[in-house]
Design an enzyme around this catalytic site. Structure first.
Site, PDB file in Angstrom:
ATOM      1  N   VAL A   8       0.647  -1.295  -0.056  1.00 20.84           N
ATOM      2  CA  VAL A   8       0.036   0.070  -0.002  1.00 20.84           C
ATOM      3  C   VAL A   8       0.888   1.236  -0.104  1.00 20.84           C
ATOM      4  CG1 VAL A   8      -1.779   1.168   1.266  1.00 20.84           C
ATOM      5  CG2 VAL A   8      -1.896  -1.138   1.016  1.00 20.84           C
ATOM      6  N   CYS A   9       2.147   1.254   0.715  1.00 14.88           N
ATOM      7  CA  CYS A   9       2.821   2.518   0.684  1.00 14.88           C
ATOM      8  C   CYS A   9       3.490   2.868  -0.473  1.00 14.88           C
ATOM      9  CB  CYS A   9       3.750   2.113   1.933  1.00 14.88           C
ATOM     10  SG  CYS A   9       3.178   1.977   3.642  1.00 14.88           S
ATOM     11  N   ASP A  10       3.735   1.780  -1.295  1.00 13.78           N
ATOM     12  CA  ASP A  10       4.298   1.701  -2.650  1.00 13.78           C
ATOM     13  C   ASP A  10       3.436   2.303  -3.407  1.00 13.78           C
ATOM     14  OD1 ASP A  10       4.575   0.317  -5.224  1.00 13.78           O
ATOM     15  OD2 ASP A  10       6.357  -0.268  -4.624  1.00 13.78           O
TER      16      ASP A  10
END
Length: 172
Positions: free
Chosen positions: A64-66
């Site tokens: 999700v951060c990516d």
């Protein structure tokens, strides 16, 4: 001792404790010190006079951060030179630089909260149990007033990208 907030966020449905105050629209943006690289610290003042979209992620090395950082990198291209798009995580500056190089990230500025957790505590996103910063979005105007806030209730959820970008566009 810093304020602790419980019952407001989870990690895979498990409750977590956030350290620091809840920032609200209309608040003066708190100052912070984060690392641009291992030796260089920057603060809110380094982006004075610009609209700031601050994307907070626990770690760039997660799905999700990516996706969140890639999305804001794409959006940054259309926001203009008066907007600073900052991604803040507790990842070491080395890891951030490696990830950005591999992902082709060239518009977002990655900053590390690893050394003092100053950003996490000032913006109420430091997760007490694991010492990472909780996913959140802040849009701060050129006068350092908070204009948009999204604290995610679940760490693995995506933020509302469209609402954050719209909040920035209203300010430029």
């Amino acid at each position: 001792m810093a304020q602790e907030r419980t019952g407001v966020a989870t990690l895979k449905s498990n409750p977590i404790t956030l350290v620091g105050p809840e920032i609200k629209v209309g608040d003066k943006a708190p100052d912070f010190k984060v690392n641009k690289d291992l030796m260089t610290q920057v603060s809110l003042a380094d982006y004075a006079g610009k609209v700031k979209l601050i994307s907070v992620v626990p770690s760039l090395d997660t799905g999700v951060c990516d996706a969140q950082t890639r999305r804001f990198n794409e959006e940054a291209a259309g926001l203009g030179d008066n907007v600073a798009v900052l991604t803040i995580s507790v990842d070491l500056p080395f890891a951030q630089a490696r990830w950005c190089g591999a992902a082709g990230i060239d518009k977002v500025i990655t900053l590390s909260d690893y050394k003092t957790k100053s950003f996490g505590e000032a913006y109420g996103v430091l997760i007490k149990e694991i010492q990472l910063d909780m996913r959140a979005i802040f849009v701060i105007d050129a006068n350092d007033t908070v204009q948009y806030v999204e604290y995610l209730g679940e760490m693995t959820a995506h933020p509302n990208y469209e609402a954050a970008v719209e909040a920035v566009k209203k300010l430029v």
